[in-house]
Design a protein around this motif. Structure first.
Motif, PDB file in Angstrom:
ATOM      1  N   MET A 188     -27.747 -36.068  17.642  1.00 54.16           N
ATOM      2  CA  MET A 188     -26.635 -35.715  16.743  1.00 54.16           C
ATOM      3  C   MET A 188     -27.529 -34.811  15.648  1.00 54.16           C
ATOM      4  N   ILE A 189     -28.668 -35.079  15.051  1.00 50.33           N
ATOM      5  CA  ILE A 189     -29.164 -34.333  14.282  1.00 50.33           C
ATOM      6  C   ILE A 189     -29.477 -32.814  14.580  1.00 50.33           C
ATOM      7  N   THR A 206     -33.254 -31.787  11.324  1.00 51.48           N
ATOM      8  CA  THR A 206     -34.661 -32.144  11.974  1.00 51.48           C
ATOM      9  C   THR A 206     -35.188 -33.622  11.179  1.00 51.48           C
ATOM     10  N   VAL A 207     -35.542 -34.499  11.755  1.00 55.44           N
ATOM     11  CA  VAL A 207     -36.499 -35.500  10.905  1.00 55.44           C
ATOM     12  C   VAL A 207     -38.112 -35.401  11.367  1.00 55.44           C
ATOM     13  N   GLU A 255     -24.561 -38.803   8.353  1.00 54.30           N
ATOM     14  CA  GLU A 255     -23.702 -38.239   7.348  1.00 54.30           C
ATOM     15  C   GLU A 255     -23.971 -38.528   5.944  1.00 54.30           C
ATOM     16  N   LYS A 256     -24.272 -39.995   5.908  1.00 54.88           N
ATOM     17  CA  LYS A 256     -24.632 -40.113   4.406  1.00 54.88           C
ATOM     18  C   LYS A 256     -25.963 -39.786   4.092  1.00 54.88           C
ATOM     19  N   SER A 257     -26.821 -39.598   5.103  1.00 54.37           N
ATOM     20  CA  SER A 257     -28.190 -39.248   4.716  1.00 54.37           C
ATOM     21  C   SER A 257     -28.225 -37.518   4.329  1.00 54.37           C
ATOM     22  N   ILE A 258     -27.192 -36.902   5.048  1.00 51.32           N
ATOM     23  CA  ILE A 258     -27.152 -35.687   4.780  1.00 51.32           C
ATOM     24  C   ILE A 258     -26.572 -35.277   3.307  1.00 51.32           C
ATOM     25  N   ARG A 259     -25.612 -36.241   2.862  1.00 51.28           N
ATOM     26  CA  ARG A 259     -25.374 -36.258   1.574  1.00 51.28           C
ATOM     27  C   ARG A 259     -26.348 -36.443   0.561  1.00 51.28           C
ATOM     28  N   MET A 274     -33.368 -28.191   6.376  1.00 54.48           N
ATOM     29  CA  MET A 274     -33.113 -28.764   7.735  1.00 54.48           C
ATOM     30  C   MET A 274     -33.623 -30.141   7.935  1.00 54.48           C
ATOM     31  N   THR A 275     -34.643 -30.560   6.976  1.00 52.49           N
ATOM     32  CA  THR A 275     -35.327 -31.734   7.179  1.00 52.49           C
ATOM     33  C   THR A 275     -34.949 -33.031   6.237  1.00 52.49           C
TER      34      THR A 275
END
Length: 307
Positions: free
Chosen positions: A227-228, A234-235, A269-273, A291-292
């Motif tokens: 998904m990422i 990326t992580v 989705e919450k992490s992206i926000r 991106m990270t």
């Protein structure tokens, strides 16, 4: 008089895999395009090994019964209604859609579409309303699959609840139109087991009871990384370790109702926000940082999920 698409199969117990055939030799033939198309789609999914085997087994059963008919042999009785037991995010709806497509390609179902429904779509507000709503929904599903999620909710109100009328209407349609559509009832494992026990006639009408297990932590991490990647994020290694820790904690806290792939999607989705807010405060927008996702972003998202 035989109806179009009738294959005549008896599936006794999918958990015991009663069918004994050489599946590999059956699937070697190039004409097995119906299965190969489905197999190609299944390969894109992480895990689901038992479900992938189940679909392969169903295909083999149908195909071999077609061969028996061609050879003038007596086929068994067709019973294709199913119960899917599993937590949210384990692939139940996706698999139902693939099975509908497979049945259409093999001539078992005329249209191969999937009608998704829940209690509100079946149960009316007054006497007689429920039966009509349910019949209308069944009519829309003719030639395809009627997929009722959280089906146990139909029995939650007891004898006087209109849900019982919906169940009775479904059971009658399963008998009267058994070759015209396939009914799949789905829901949490324990709740579905209790639901089937409430009506002595229900278990025998669903000879295929399929359990969708929770994903392992390793499988969930793979799903998250897919998904990422699709979102062009990326992580870091430390963030991946944080993700594993959060998944272990979530699975322990919510095991019976853990939402699996849905949990991953919501967390990301919450992490992206959270990352967006962090970068806004830091006023740093270079490509790598855009991106990270960091451990901090993941922890903040997980905390928000639990509030």
């Amino acid at each position: 008089m035989k109806r179009k698409g009738q294959i005549n199969i008896v599936l006794k117990n999918t958990t015991k895999h009663d069918l004994t055939i050489d599946e590999a030799s059956v699937l070697e033939e190039p004409k097995h395009s119906a299965y190969k198309h489905i197999e190609k789609e299944l390969e894109q999914f992480v895990g689901l090994s038992s479900i992938k085997h189940f679909i392969k087994e169903i295909y083999a059963w149908i195909y071999l019964n077609q061969k028996r008919q061609e050879a003038g042999l007596k086929p068994g009785k067709q019973v294709l209604h199913m119960v899917f037991k599993g937590n949210p995010g384990t692939g139940k709806t996706t698999v139902a859609r693939l099975i509908a497509k497979l049945f259409k390609d093999m001539g078992v179902l005329e249209k191969g579409h999937l009608i998704e429904a829940e209690r509100a779509d079946l149960v009316g507000e007054y006497i007689g309303h429920t039966a009509q709503k349910t019949r209308d929904l069944i009519q829309k599903a003719i030639g395809g699959i009627l997929f009722v999620d959280e089906a146990y909710s139909l029995a939650r109100g007891g004898e006087k609840d209109f849900g019982k009328e919906a169940i009775d209407t479904l059971v009658k349609a399963m008998e009267d139109q058994q070759h015209s559509f396939v009914l799949i009832l789905a829901g949490y494992p324990k709740e579905m087991d209790r639901f089937l026990q409430l009506n002595p006639g229900l278990p025998s009408r669903f000879p295929m009871k399929v359990t969708f297990p929770n994903y392992t932590v390793d499988e969930l991490v793979l799903i998250a990384k897919k998904m990422i990647h699709e979102r062009e994020y990326t992580v870091s290694e430390s963030a991946e370790q944080t993700l594993r820790q959060l998944l272990v904690d979530a699975k322990q806290k919510e095991y019976e109702h853990f939402s699996n792939g849905r949990f991953i999607r919501n967390l990301l989705e919450k992490s992206i926000r959270a990352q967006a807010l962090r970068l806004l405060e830091e006023d740093d927008y270079n490509r790598e940082r855009l991106m990270t996702l960091s451990s901090r972003d993941l922890r903040k998202a997980y905390k928000a999920s639990n509030n």
